[in-house]
Structure formats: C-alpha cells, structure tokens
Scaffold this active site. Structure first.
Site, PDB file in Angstrom:
ATOM      1  N   ILE A 233      -5.563   8.030  -9.235  1.00  0.00           N
ATOM      2  CA  ILE A 233      -4.493   8.158  -8.107  1.00  0.00           C
ATOM      3  C   ILE A 233      -5.031   7.252  -7.090  1.00  0.00           C
ATOM      4  CG2 ILE A 233      -4.992  10.531  -8.204  1.00  0.00           C
ATOM      5  CD1 ILE A 233      -7.368  10.851  -6.178  1.00  0.00           C
ATOM      6  N   GLY A 234      -5.595   5.850  -7.257  1.00  0.00           N
ATOM      7  CA  GLY A 234      -5.323   5.082  -6.434  1.00  0.00           C
ATOM      8  C   GLY A 234      -5.583   3.476  -7.060  1.00  0.00           C
TER       9      GLY A 234
ATOM     10  N   GLY B  38      -6.632  -0.858  -6.353  1.00  0.00           N
ATOM     11  CA  GLY B  38      -6.391  -1.488  -4.914  1.00  0.00           C
ATOM     12  C   GLY B  38      -7.728  -2.998  -5.790  1.00  0.00           C
TER      13      GLY B  38
ATOM     14  N   PHE C 176     -10.294  -2.563  -3.965  1.00  0.00           N
ATOM     15  CA  PHE C 176     -11.831  -2.234  -4.913  1.00  0.00           C
ATOM     16  C   PHE C 176     -12.044  -1.234  -6.247  1.00  0.00           C
ATOM     17  CE2 PHE C 176      -8.566   0.822  -2.800  1.00  0.00           C
ATOM     18  CZ  PHE C 176      -8.755   1.706  -4.174  1.00  0.00           C
ATOM     19  N   GLY C 177     -10.505  -1.798  -6.994  1.00  0.00           N
ATOM     20  CA  GLY C 177     -10.956  -1.341  -8.052  1.00  0.00           C
ATOM     21  C   GLY C 177      -9.662   0.249  -8.658  1.00  0.00           C
ATOM     22  N   GLU C 178     -10.310   1.619  -9.062  1.00  0.00           N
ATOM     23  CA  GLU C 178      -9.149   2.355  -9.221  1.00  0.00           C
ATOM     24  C   GLU C 178      -9.602   3.934  -9.094  1.00  0.00           C
ATOM     25  OE1 GLU C 178      -7.937   1.812 -13.732  1.00  0.00           O
ATOM     26  OE2 GLU C 178      -9.778   1.422 -13.371  1.00  0.00           O
ATOM     27  N   VAL C 179      -9.331   4.807  -8.677  1.00  0.00           N
ATOM     28  CA  VAL C 179      -9.562   5.710  -8.296  1.00  0.00           C
ATOM     29  C   VAL C 179      -9.247   6.948  -9.175  1.00  0.00           C
ATOM     30  CG1 VAL C 179     -10.566   7.966  -6.500  1.00  0.00           C
ATOM     31  CG2 VAL C 179     -10.000   5.415  -5.935  1.00  0.00           C
TER      32      VAL C 179
ATOM     33  N   LYS D 208     -14.577   7.120  -7.879  1.00  0.00           N
ATOM     34  CA  LYS D 208     -14.200   5.992  -8.054  1.00  0.00           C
ATOM     35  C   LYS D 208     -14.951   4.970  -8.168  1.00  0.00           C
ATOM     36  CE  LYS D 208     -14.065   2.779  -3.476  1.00  0.00           C
ATOM     37  NZ  LYS D 208     -14.767   2.392  -2.428  1.00  0.00           N
TER      38      LYS D 208
ATOM     39  N   ASP E  56     -12.127  -0.685   7.981  1.00  0.00           N
ATOM     40  CA  ASP E  56     -10.865  -0.705   6.891  1.00  0.00           C
ATOM     41  C   ASP E  56      -9.853   0.045   7.547  1.00  0.00           C
ATOM     42  OD1 ASP E  56      -8.979  -1.826   5.360  1.00  0.00           O
ATOM     43  OD2 ASP E  56      -9.784  -0.956   3.341  1.00  0.00           O
TER      44      ASP E  56
END
Length: 394
Positions: A44-45, A47, A49-52, A67, A168
């Site tokens: 679902i995400g 970026g 920052f990594g994956e969610v 996360k 952020d």
C-alpha cells in the site's frame, strides 16, 4: 607457521564461525517476534522510506500495516533514523497519531547473510488523505473538512506540546480510518526540539519536508526552527481540501519560493523582520513587488470567509507570526455553523481503500479551473526530469 598448522587454524576458525552462525539462527528474541506471524495482503506504500504492506495476524485476524525498515545502507547495526522514529512513536500516545503496536523481524539465516529485516507494525488505517482527494467521487462537505482539519491540528498540538516536530507534513502522511479518525503518520523525519537560547541557536537540518509543502524559512536556509514548519504544511493541506491538488508544485527550491512569493507576497525584511540574515536570502532570485493574494486566489475554491482567514494565518511567511496549533483550534472556523461533523457516514459509501500509492497516475494541474469547479487531479512528486511548468498552479 607450517602449512598443517595454518590449515588447522583456518578450519578451526571456520568451524567457530559456523557455530556462531548456528547460534544466531537459534537465538531467541523474546521482545521481537518473527514477522511470519503476519500474512502480507497487499502493498500500500512505496517511497524513499521503504515499503508498506497491509497484513493480517494469522491467529487473531487483526489487520495491520507493516512498514519495512530500510537496511541497505547499513554496514552494521540498526538505522539511527528508524531508532529515532521508534523512540518518538513510543512517546506519542494520542488518538490523532498513528499507533505503533510492535517491531517484528525476519529470521537471520544464511539466505539473508544473517541480516534480519525489521518491520514496524501499526494499526491499519483504510485511507490516506492524498488518496481520498485524488478520487473525484469522494466529496467532503464543509463540516467534514472542518472535522479533518480539527483532528489534524489536534494531532499537531499534541506532538508540539511533547516537543516533537513532524517535519514531513503532506496529504499522503495523513491517514484516515474507515470510521473517520485521522492519524498523523510517517515520523521518519520527525525529531525532538528545544527552544534555543539566544546565545546558542539550534542547528537542525533544513533538508526536510517534501518540496511542495516546505515552508519559506527552510527554503531560505533556516536551521533554528520549530513548530511553525509543521503549521505551514497544515495550511497547504487545508487548501488542498478544496483544490484537490497541492497548491504550490515547484520543481526546484527556487521555483517553490517563486510560487510562494506569487501567492503570499514578496519576501522582504518589511514583511518578515530578520529574513535578510538567512543563508540563501541574497543567493536566490526572490520576486519583488508581489502583493499578498492568499484570500483572493483561493476564493474561487473556498467560499467560507472563516476558512479563508485561517488559511491566510497558516500561510504566513514570517514563522514568528504564523498561527500555532492552539490558536488555530480556537479559530472561528471551527466554532461557527456548520460545525465539524463526523466522516464515518461519508466514508461508508467508499468500501475500497484509497492510498496515494494505489491511485492511478495523475498529471499535475497547472491551470486554474473555472470558479466552483476545482481541479481534482492530484499532482505527483516533482523530479529533476519534470521540466518547466507554469507558475500558476491552482
């Protein structure tokens, strides 16, 4: 040393290493369960920052968000940024801040070179605000917009009272449950702050906040900053509740400052005492002679005069004059009809989760639509390849 002795030492060190590895595999982490207790359902995400992932606990069936902690750049040990995020999340317990349930890991095996992957496990939220705003079928009433902003400002009031900066703020980092509860999320750039003494100003990095939501003080090089950096982001998000697209979509820091000046007026010591002392004030080309037109430009979208007034106070150039979360929550916008109303009824009409990551690719909005017809396409994150855009974004 003769060859046989050397061979013996070598084989003995190999067997010792193997014993250590075997012990590592069998090592028990009593406070850090294996992530296999959760079944991944969907990504679902994604970026920097990594994956969610959306996931489900195999036994209890509780749905969570996983996360992944990025470990690629780590030679050894645990990333300091993730430690900071975990520490901050453990400190913050509030209805309008995302809840960290636990930290899980993969098993260290020869297949991952004995390097475990770690996951932060959160309560699952069905939507993010960017995903909701990108869907033309999701319509917020004025009372519902008030409820979103009231919860967002409540979250900011709580974290700022606990001396934490989010750093952020953007629509994609605002989560909303199917019951209409808003949660500030992604504390990967957050940090504790202190009120600096005159003799020793703070020296925080100004390379924070996604460009389109970055306040003018950071763009101009300020390193001694505080809660007003989050309040600027709150103003950008509030305007987006009507425009349905980020209101200032700069492709570079210079371009972003140009867009800010065109909306909020020229940046000068007259409107912002002390701005001339900031590192980039004389190094960047700041537009001169621009009048402030926040209310004028947003009036085509925002019909409520109290909303326009609060937006004007949030998008104040001088951070010392920008409204804080406490005063924003006491603004007439929240205390006049229609009063803030629950989101659950409206959200119950939408059974599919809406996240920015899952939304179809969207082109950015660069022309102002006719009054009363706000553009609904959500701008994508700028990159070096974006090229030139009109300065009129909304």
């Amino acid at each position: 040393m003769n060859t046989s002795t050397s061979t013996n030492v070598s084989s003995s060190s190999v067997s010792h290493a193997q014993q250590v590895m075997n012990k590592l595999e069998d090592f028990d982490f009593p406070y850090c369960d294996e992530v296999t207790k959760y079944e991944k359902l969907a990504k679902i995400g994604q970026g920097t920052f990594g994956e969610v992932f959306k996931a489900k606990h195999r036994q209890t069936k509780k749905v969570v968000a996983l996360k992944k902690v990025l470990m690629e750049n780590e030679k050894e040990g645990f990333p300091i940024t993730a430690l900071r995020e975990i520490k901050i999340l453990q400190l913050l317990n509030h209805e309008n801040v995302v809840n960290l349930i636990e930290i899980c890991r993969t098993k260290a095996t020869p297949f991952n070179r004995y390097k475990a992957t770690f996951y932060l496990v959160f309560d699952f939220c069905e939507h993010d605000l960017a995903g909701l705003l990108s869907n033309v079928n999701v319509k917020f009433s004025l009372g519902e917009i008030k409820k979103v902003m009231q919860q967002l400002l409540n979250g900011l009031y709580f974290i700022h009272s606990n001396k934490i900066l989010h750093r952020d703020m953007k629509a994609a980092n605002i989560l909303i449950t199917k019951n209409g509860v808003l949660k500030l999320a992604d504390f990967g750039l957050a940090r504790a702050f202190s009120i600096s003494k005159t003799s020793q100003p703070n020296r925080y990095t100004n390379r924070v906040v996604t460009l389109w939501y970055r306040p003018p003080e950071l763009l101009l090089g300020e390193r001694n900053y505080g809660p007003p950096v989050d309040m600027w982001g709150a103003g950008c998000i509030m305007a987006e509740m009507w425009t349905r697209s980020p209101i200032m979509q700069g492709s570079t820091e210079q371009h972003q400052l140009t867009l800010i000046s065109q909306l909020c007026g020229s940046i000068s010591p007259e409107t912002w005492p002390g701005v001339e002392k900031l590192e980039f004030y004389n190094k960047l080309d700041l537009p001169k002679g621009q009048k402030r037109k926040v209310k004028e430009r947003l009036r085509a979208y925002v019909k409520d005069p109290y909303a326009l007034d609060l937006l004007d106070k949030l998008l104040t150039l001088d951070p010392n004059k920008r409204i804080d979360s406490d005063n924003a929550l006491n603004h007439d916008f929240f205390w006049t009809d229609p009063m803030p109303c629950e989101l659950a009824k409206m959200l119950s009409q939408h059974t599919q989760s809406m996240f920015e990551y899952l939304a179809p690719p969207r082109r950015r909005v660069v022309q102002q639509p006719h009054a009363g017809q706000p553009g609904h396409q959500k701008g994508m994150q700028p990159s070096a390849a974006d090229g030139q855009y009109h300065d009129r974004v909304f």
